[in-house]
Scaffold this motif. Structure first.
Motif, short mmCIF file in Angstrom:
data_model
loop_
_atom_site.label_atom_id
_atom_site.label_comp_id
_atom_site.label_asym_id
_atom_site.label_seq_id
_atom_site.Cartn_x
_atom_site.Cartn_y
_atom_site.Cartn_z
N TYR A 40 -7.33 52.87 24.33
CA TYR A 40 -7.21 51.52 23.80
C TYR A 40 -7.06 50.52 24.93
CZ TYR A 40 -2.28 51.04 25.02
OH TYR A 40 -1.10 50.92 25.72
N GLN A 41 -7.24 49.23 24.58
CA GLN A 41 -7.01 48.13 25.51
C GLN A 41 -5.76 47.37 25.09
OE1 GLN A 41 -11.27 46.67 27.12
NE2 GLN A 41 -10.98 46.25 24.94
N GLY A 42 -4.99 46.96 26.08
CA GLY A 42 -3.78 46.21 25.78
C GLY A 42 -3.95 44.73 26.06
N TRP A 43 -2.85 44.01 26.00
CA TRP A 43 -2.81 42.57 26.28
C TRP A 43 -1.70 42.34 27.30
CZ3 TRP A 43 -5.77 38.68 23.72
CH2 TRP A 43 -6.65 39.18 22.75
N ALA A 44 -2.02 41.69 28.39
CA ALA A 44 -1.04 41.49 29.46
C ALA A 44 0.19 40.74 28.97
CB ALA A 44 -1.69 40.72 30.61
N GLY A 45 1.36 41.28 29.29
CA GLY A 45 2.61 40.63 28.94
C GLY A 45 2.99 40.73 27.48
N GLN A 46 2.24 41.49 26.69
CA GLN A 46 2.53 41.64 25.27
C GLN A 46 2.66 43.12 24.92
OE1 GLN A 46 -0.02 39.32 22.62
NE2 GLN A 46 -0.61 37.98 24.32
N VAL A 47 3.33 43.37 23.82
CA VAL A 47 3.45 44.73 23.30
C VAL A 47 2.74 44.77 21.95
CG1 VAL A 47 5.03 46.53 22.49
CG2 VAL A 47 5.64 45.14 24.48
N THR A 48 1.70 45.57 21.87
CA THR A 48 0.94 45.68 20.62
C THR A 48 1.68 46.58 19.63
OG1 THR A 48 -0.33 47.62 21.31
CG2 THR A 48 -1.20 45.44 21.92
N GLU A 262 16.85 42.64 18.49
CA GLU A 262 16.63 44.07 18.69
C GLU A 262 15.15 44.36 18.97
OE1 GLU A 262 17.03 48.34 16.28
OE2 GLU A 262 18.09 46.55 15.55
N VAL A 263 14.27 43.69 18.24
CA VAL A 263 12.83 43.89 18.44
C VAL A 263 12.43 43.43 19.85
CG1 VAL A 263 10.52 43.34 17.62
CG2 VAL A 263 12.38 43.60 15.98
N ILE A 264 12.93 42.28 20.26
CA ILE A 264 12.62 41.75 21.58
C ILE A 264 13.11 42.70 22.67
CG2 ILE A 264 13.15 39.90 23.22
CD1 ILE A 264 13.18 37.99 20.81
N ALA A 265 14.32 43.21 22.50
CA ALA A 265 14.89 44.13 23.49
C ALA A 265 14.04 45.40 23.60
CB ALA A 265 16.32 44.48 23.12
N ARG A 266 13.59 45.89 22.46
CA ARG A 266 12.78 47.11 22.46
C ARG A 266 11.44 46.87 23.16
NH1 ARG A 266 14.04 52.18 19.74
NH2 ARG A 266 12.41 53.58 20.51
N MET A 267 10.79 45.76 22.86
CA MET A 267 9.50 45.47 23.47
C MET A 267 9.65 45.20 24.96
SD MET A 267 7.26 43.38 20.63
CE MET A 267 8.26 41.88 20.65
N THR A 268 10.75 44.58 25.34
CA THR A 268 10.99 44.33 26.76
C THR A 268 11.10 45.65 27.52
OG1 THR A 268 12.12 42.25 26.27
CG2 THR A 268 12.52 43.23 28.43
N GLU A 269 11.75 46.62 26.92
CA GLU A 269 11.87 47.94 27.54
C GLU A 269 10.50 48.62 27.65
OE1 GLU A 269 14.38 49.65 29.06
OE2 GLU A 269 15.26 47.63 28.98
N VAL A 270 9.66 48.42 26.63
CA VAL A 270 8.31 48.99 26.66
C VAL A 270 7.54 48.45 27.85
CG1 VAL A 270 6.07 49.08 25.48
CG2 VAL A 270 8.18 49.43 24.18
N VAL A 271 7.60 47.15 28.07
CA VAL A 271 6.90 46.53 29.20
C VAL A 271 7.43 47.07 30.53
CG1 VAL A 271 6.53 44.36 30.43
CG2 VAL A 271 6.25 44.44 27.95
N LYS A 273 8.91 49.97 31.12
CA LYS A 273 8.59 51.39 31.29
C LYS A 273 7.13 51.64 31.64
CE LYS A 273 10.39 52.72 27.32
NZ LYS A 273 10.84 53.59 26.20
N ARG A 274 6.22 50.81 31.12
CA ARG A 274 4.81 51.07 31.39
C ARG A 274 4.38 50.60 32.78
NH1 ARG A 274 2.53 47.00 26.72
NH2 ARG A 274 2.50 45.05 27.90
N ASP A 275 5.18 49.75 33.41
CA ASP A 275 5.02 49.39 34.82
C ASP A 275 3.61 48.93 35.15
OD1 ASP A 275 5.78 48.99 37.43
OD2 ASP A 275 5.35 51.05 38.04
N ARG A 276 3.18 47.85 34.50
CA ARG A 276 1.86 47.28 34.77
C ARG A 276 1.96 45.97 35.56
NH1 ARG A 276 -0.56 47.71 28.61
NH2 ARG A 276 -0.20 49.96 28.31
N LYS A 277 3.06 45.78 36.23
CA LYS A 277 3.26 44.57 37.05
C LYS A 277 3.16 43.31 36.20
CE LYS A 277 3.14 47.41 40.52
NZ LYS A 277 4.29 48.29 40.64
N GLU A 278 3.85 43.30 35.07
CA GLU A 278 3.81 42.18 34.13
C GLU A 278 5.15 41.46 34.09
OE1 GLU A 278 1.45 43.78 30.37
OE2 GLU A 278 2.81 45.25 31.21
#
Length: 353
Positions: A40-48, A262-271, A273-278
């Motif tokens: 899949y393709q993602g979106w920079a700075g966002q969590v799909t 809680e949702v924001i905190a979870r998505m922030t952790e996702v970003v 952990k994936r370490d895409r320099k975002e």
């Protein structure tokens, strides 16, 4: 002004040929073994939503394989149609256009929309003379891609306010990457910028901008885009598709029911952990995915609006596709109780003329 060149570019983007689609690859099925990896393709700075679903453990043994980022829904679903990725998401009008051009794709779940918290706004500078639809004549409107959600909203807004087609053609939509839209607006490179969700709230927080109109004001709450998979992929990997769709549906409802923080905190952790320099900072402005229906279930009305819009523009032939022939809910096992049954949920019968 809207030019023939911009229209041809959009037609080329979505006019994927049957030959190109037939060259696409799909894993599984033929050998009797279904793939457990979804490109899949993602979106920079966002969590799909699929990324959130995976992090929540809702995809079970199915893993996501990120191949890069996109800024365009039409490009994303074309990549899915040609087998470069296994699922892609776009504005439903783009899905209709691609299917009408012969791409054997099926929408499987809604993933974004507009509501009172999540919407796309057409923003101008605070001191801009643009205050009405007629003021847009001769002005530049920056959006992420042409022929998709934002241009559809612009057309509907202009039509509803009485502009003729000749006048509408004098409004100039331009492609501007979402992360650059605010800057382009503030530097007067464009007169209107389409801003949504995180990028919208970040710009509003800085001040100096105001909305001319929003898609929520225009159409009310509605699901606007769907994830698609090729018919071949669905035949070969039905269990994987079911896991994916149901997992995304669960993520939609998890985000809907949990506290925003809680949702924001979870998505922030996702970003992180994936370490895409975002930069994860903009996530603090997240409010909603905007999906209107429970579990992202798709309905005819979500697609029919855009079938009619594209037919009026002359982009597709009337009767070429029907709403019920473009989607299925049979892979969506989400139930409001939060549990999943082993049997398929009721679905539309998918047929294509």
């Amino acid at each position: 002004m809207r030019t023939a060149t911009s229209r041809r570019q959009f037609m080329t983007l979505l006019g994927v040929s049957a030959a190109a689609v037939s060259c696409g690859t799909a894993v599984g099925g033929g050998s009797g073994k279904q793939t457990k990896k979804l490109r899949y393709q993602g979106w920079a700075g966002q969590v799909t939503l699929p990324e959130l679903a995976e992090d929540l453990g809702y995809l079970d043994d199915v893993k996501l394989d990120w191949v890069g980022n996109t800024i365009s829904g039409p490009q994303d679903i074309q990549s899915a149609a040609t087998g470069q990725i296994d699922f892609g998401g776009a504005f439903n009008g783009a899905v209709v256009k691609l299917a009408a051009n012969g791409a054997p794709i099926t929408s499987v779940i809604s993933y974004y929309g507009s509501d009172k918290r999540a919407y796309n706004g057409f923003y101008v500078l605070e001191d801009s003379p643009v205050r009405s639809a007629r003021d847009l004549i001769g002005k530049k409107v920056g959006m992420n891609t042409l022929g998709a959600h934002s241009e559809a909203m612009l057309d509907i807004y202009l039509q509803r306010h009485g502009l003729s087609q000749d006048e509408i053609d004098k409004v100039e939509p331009l492609v501007v990457p979402p992360v650059n839209t605010e800057q382009s607006l503030r530097q007067h490179q464009i007169q209107v910028g389409v801003l949504g969700d995180i990028l919208r709230d970040k710009a509003v927080a800085k001040g100096g901008v105001r909305p001319l109109f929003t898609d929520f004001e225009l159409l009310g709450a509605f699901s606007a885009g769907t994830y698609v998979m090729t018919d071949r992929f669905l035949r070969q990997n039905p269990d994987t598709a079911r896991t994916f769709v149901t997992g995304v549906a669960r993520a939609i409802e998890w985000a809907r029911k949990r506290p925003r923080e809680e949702v924001i905190a979870r998505m922030t952790e996702v970003v992180k952990k994936r370490d895409r320099k975002e930069d994860a900072t903009p996530l603090k402005y997240w409010k909603s995915f905007g999906v209107a229906e429970t579990g992202g279930r798709i309905t005819d009305k979500q697609l029919k609006l855009w079938i009619d819009w594209l037919a009026e523009r002359g982009d597709i032939k009337r009767g070429k596709v029907t709403a019920s022939g473009l989607y299925t809910n049979k892979y969506n096992d989400y139930r409001p109780t939060g549990t999943s049954s082993g049997s398929p949920a009721p679905s539309a019968t998918k047929t294509r003329s």
